[in-house]
Design an enzyme around this catalytic site. Structure first.
Site, PDB file in Angstrom:
ATOM      1  N   SER A  93       5.047  -7.610 -32.925  1.00 18.36           N
ATOM      2  CA  SER A  93       4.545  -6.356 -33.509  1.00 18.36           C
ATOM      3  C   SER A  93       4.222  -5.373 -32.388  1.00 18.36           C
ATOM      4  O   SER A  93       4.652  -5.565 -31.246  1.00 18.36           O
ATOM      5  CB  SER A  93       3.306  -6.626 -34.369  1.00 18.36           C
ATOM      6  N   ASN A  94       3.480  -4.318 -32.685  1.00 19.57           N
ATOM      7  CA  ASN A  94       3.070  -3.356 -31.656  1.00 19.57           C
ATOM      8  C   ASN A  94       1.655  -2.874 -31.944  1.00 19.57           C
ATOM      9  O   ASN A  94       1.042  -3.276 -32.927  1.00 19.57           O
ATOM     10  CB  ASN A  94       4.076  -2.190 -31.592  1.00 19.57           C
TER      11      ASN A  94
END
Ligand code: C5P
Length: 407
Positions: free
Chosen positions: A215-216
């Site tokens: 993810s980020n």
């Protein structure tokens, strides 16, 4: 105010004695005024005084007496249709609860329900400070505000109880000024009003196995601010968001998704019908090619993860959109990379891109402020200063509004 139809709802609070003065001020400005009085209100202000200053009968009971000639049997509906605005002053805790629950047992509560959509409702709660701050009153006020009512908080000063504190209704002149301001704003209707706007927000999570993902750091704050600002301008907003810890903005329809594929599926349903698509999500560019079901064991010293490209949701919308639709994107880049943002505007065939560099302190993921440069496909570039994400969203929507009025 000239020619405006205003209904004033008066509840049973001591401040009711000031309302005949408000009626006079409105009449002097050329407004048509009708008054709905609750049973409690009749104890504080006379029906005769209100009928005299408004020049109209005062409305109280839903069921009219049957002995009058030319009786209007549908007035419980026609009054709500007639009004350009409803002002409830003073609003008591009891009436706030009734309006929140949707009860309709007197003319005021039924007018509130039958008022035409988008007509402004101004509510002036006035009561003892402790009552006002009670959890139930605050909850009801929050619900009414979320429904779009304008709540004007009471002022501090001398109260009827002899105490000094929060609870006083503003003076009639101040009520008139608030009404004028709200009417002015609603009359300057945004070109976004009634338009279907889709906003993507937040990060996506791409499954590696049953317990891990890629993810980020996207917090979703910018996308949520954009959705909130669009809804405030009357747009019908659908917010498709990855996993974030944010409350849904008032009036916004929210769809929660996890992966880019899910966001893509949810967004596609609106590709044909939406007027404006705003891609503010930090969609993962790649996902693991073959996510495992269980948990990958750490037997090996090294492991390779094979990744495949995710669909570009915004670019896909943009390539199939019709001439009346707008595609707006964000480009998160290093400060010097504004040309990359311009390239994205072109390759994704967007109408506008918000270039957004990240320094982790004043702009980018997780922080509450942002520094945007708005680049339009028709050549104009607007550099915005450091702003809160809310203000930056308003400025972006100003630019989108201008595009809507030009096209
Ligand atoms: O290419 P890049 O990811 O930098 O493009 C950013 C813009 O494209 C953003 O508006 C983002 O929401 C959108 N986007 C998308 N789907 C992707 C990747 C980016 O909608 N898979």
């Amino acid at each position: 105010m000239r020619g405006k139809n205003i209904i004033i709802g008066i509840c049973g609070g001591i401040a009711a004695y000031k309302i005949p003065q408000l009626v006079r001020l409105l009449k002097k400005r050329g407004a048509n005024v009708r008054v709905a009085l609750t049973d409690g209100g009749t104890r504080f202000v006379s029906e005769l005084a209100l009928a005299t200053v408004s020049g109209e009968p005062v409305y109280r009971k839903i069921f009219p007496p049957m002995d009058t000639e030319n009786m209007d049997y549908t007035r419980h509906i026609t009054l709500g249709e007639w009004a350009d605005a409803l002002v409830i002053a003073p609003a008591t805790a009891n009436t706030l609860a009734k309006l929140t629950a949707g009860l309709c047992d007197d003319m005021l509560s039924v007018i509130f329900i039958t008022l035409r959509p988008a007509k402004p409702v101004l509510i002036f709660p006035a009561m003892d400070g402790q009552m006002f701050l009670s959890p139930s009153v605050q909850r009801n006020i929050a619900t009414l505000a979320a429904q779009g009512c304008t709540i004007i908080n009471p002022e501090s000063g001398e109260l009827a109880s002899g105490l000094c504190g929060l609870g006083r209704m503003p003076e009639p002149e101040a009520i008139l000024a608030s009404l004028e301001e709200v009417l002015h704003t609603t009359e300057n209707i945004s070109p976004l009003s009634g338009k279907s706007v889709v906003v993507t927000a937040g990060p996506t999570r791409e499954k590696i196995d049953g317990v891990r993902f890629i993810s980020n750091y996207s917090s979703g704050k910018m996308g949520f601010a954009v959705a909130r600002a669009a809804a405030k301008r009357g747009a019908l907003v659908t917010l498709i968001t990855g996993p974030v810890h944010l409350d849904t903005p008032p009036g916004v329809k929210r769809i929660d998704v996890e992966s880019a594929a899910e966001m893509h599926d949810a967004a596609q349903k609106f590709f044909r019908s939406c007027s404006i698509f705003i891609g503010a999500a930090a969609v993962a560019d790649y996902r693991p090619a073959a996510p495992c079901e269980g948990k990958i064991k750490k037997d090996a010293q090294e492991m390779e993860l094979s990744l495949v490209r995710n669909p570009d949701i915004l670019a896909e919308f943009s390539l199939q959109k019709s001439s009346g639709q707008l595609a707006i994107g964000f480009a998160l880049e290093m400060e010097s990379d504004i040309d990359n943002a311009r390239k994205k505007l072109e390759t994704k065939k967007l109408d506008l891109i918000a270039f957004n560099f990240f320094d982790h302190k004043t702009a980018g993921f997780e922080v509450d402020t942002n520094i945007l440069t708005l680049i339009e496909n028709q050549g104009t570039t607007t550099e915005l200063p450091q702003l809160t994400k809310e203000s930056a969203a308003e400025r972006l929507l100003d630019a989108i509004e201008q595009r809507c009025t030009r096209t």
